[in-house]
Each structure stands twice: as C-alpha cells, then as structure tokens.
Design a protein around this motif. Sequence first.
Motif, PDB file in Angstrom:
ATOM      1  N   LYS A  70       4.748   1.424  -0.569  1.00  0.00           N
ATOM      2  CA  LYS A  70       4.232   2.481  -0.977  1.00  0.00           C
ATOM      3  C   LYS A  70       4.025   2.696  -2.413  1.00  0.00           C
ATOM      4  CE  LYS A  70       6.012   7.435  -1.194  1.00  0.00           C
ATOM      5  NZ  LYS A  70       7.272   8.278  -1.690  1.00  0.00           N
ATOM      6  N   GLU A  71       4.853   2.140  -3.307  1.00  0.00           N
ATOM      7  CA  GLU A  71       4.626   1.678  -4.646  1.00  0.00           C
ATOM      8  C   GLU A  71       3.331   1.166  -5.111  1.00  0.00           C
ATOM      9  OE1 GLU A  71       9.062   1.817  -6.359  1.00  0.00           O
ATOM     10  OE2 GLU A  71       8.398   0.002  -5.583  1.00  0.00           O
ATOM     11  N   ILE A  72       3.085   0.190  -4.285  1.00  0.00           N
ATOM     12  CA  ILE A  72       1.891  -0.655  -4.287  1.00  0.00           C
ATOM     13  C   ILE A  72       0.533   0.136  -4.165  1.00  0.00           C
ATOM     14  CG2 ILE A  72       0.525  -2.511  -3.586  1.00  0.00           C
ATOM     15  CD1 ILE A  72       3.257  -4.070  -3.184  1.00  0.00           C
ATOM     16  N   GLY A  73       0.824   0.890  -3.113  1.00  0.00           N
ATOM     17  CA  GLY A  73      -0.234   1.727  -2.525  1.00  0.00           C
ATOM     18  C   GLY A  73      -0.634   2.987  -3.770  1.00  0.00           C
ATOM     19  N   GLU A  74       0.649   3.121  -4.538  1.00  0.00           N
ATOM     20  CA  GLU A  74       0.246   4.412  -5.477  1.00  0.00           C
ATOM     21  C   GLU A  74      -0.368   3.570  -6.863  1.00  0.00           C
ATOM     22  OE1 GLU A  74       4.260   6.012  -6.325  1.00  0.00           O
ATOM     23  OE2 GLU A  74       4.324   7.031  -4.308  1.00  0.00           O
ATOM     24  N   PHE A  75      -0.099   2.525  -6.902  1.00  0.00           N
ATOM     25  CA  PHE A  75      -0.562   1.926  -8.126  1.00  0.00           C
ATOM     26  C   PHE A  75      -2.084   1.572  -8.042  1.00  0.00           C
ATOM     27  CE2 PHE A  75       3.948  -0.330  -9.107  1.00  0.00           C
ATOM     28  CZ  PHE A  75       4.087   0.573 -10.032  1.00  0.00           C
ATOM     29  N   LEU A  76      -2.367   1.146  -6.651  1.00  0.00           N
ATOM     30  CA  LEU A  76      -3.698   0.386  -6.349  1.00  0.00           C
ATOM     31  C   LEU A  76      -4.605   1.584  -5.869  1.00  0.00           C
ATOM     32  CD1 LEU A  76      -3.043  -2.932  -4.912  1.00  0.00           C
ATOM     33  CD2 LEU A  76      -3.593  -2.536  -7.221  1.00  0.00           C
TER      34      LEU A  76
END
Length: 172
Positions: free
Chosen positions: A141-147
């Motif tokens: 989820k965090e990676i999705g937000e970053f990218l």
Amino acid sequence: MIEVNREGRLVRRAASGDPEALHALYEEHSDTVFAVAYRLTDSSADAKDVLQNVFVQLPGALETFDQRSSLGTWLRVVATRSALQLIRARRRRREVPFEHDLSSRPPPILDTIALERALAALPDTLRTVVILKEIEGYSHKEIGEFLEIAPSASMVRLSRARASLRAALGET
C-alpha cells in the motif's frame, strides 16, 4: 541514537532554523537518508543530492512532522519520496550519467556482488519495488502511494522482479 526527549527538542529548534539543532539531526540521520537514497538511485552522486535536498528543506518540512513516529522513520519516508522524485525527473529528461565513480561507492549494502549486479540489471520499475519492499520494509500500500500505482501493481512488479532475480542468479 538520540534520546526521544532530546530529539523532540532538536526537532523544535531545527524547525525554527537553529543551525546547531539541524547539524545534530544531520549527524544522527544522514547515513540512513543516504543509504535509502543510494539503494533507490544506485548512484552516489544522486544519493548525495537527495541527502542535501532533504536536509536543506528540513526546517520547513518539520512543520508536517507530527511526532507519532520516530524522526528516523519519517526521514526515511521523506528520503524515499525525494529519491523517487529525482528518478522520475531523470527519466523525463532521459539523463545518462557521465561517469560512474566506483571509488566513491559506499561499502556494499547487499549480501553478495552477484545479487547487487542482478538488482542493478532490473528495470527501474522493478528494482524500486524490490528495494522499497524487501530492503526498506514498506507495505505494498505504501509503495503504491509512493509510486502512484495500485498496491496490486506493486505486488505484480515484486513477483516479476523476484523471478528475474532468480533467473539472473541461476536459481530455479
């Protein structure tokens, strides 16, 4: 490691522009910020740029720091965002590094030279997800937000990256 109460005082002083407090926070957290940036950019020069950007902008950015997490954790997020922003900008400009100075490279962070080479050979989109998930410990989820991608896209990229790494390392 800075004591929590001392860190809180340093954060307040640094937010108001106190150079001594900024220096103390730099001394405590610069290695972590550099390591995150280096892993993501695979460039000592770019990692230094990210490090400088994070700490130059720190007094103003500290206004958004709510102290629910540690400063170190928050700075990792800031460094990650800054590194990803640099990568995106480089992609838009299609920059090609003039030289790659191996002498200024920090001590190996990854376990083996073969793994490091295999990681470096991955496309940026896959390498970034591997680093954020497996090394930095972010959730999909965090990676999705970053990218700015769906968490499921992060999972797919991680799966593809793992398959590429296994193939590159001769594992089945």
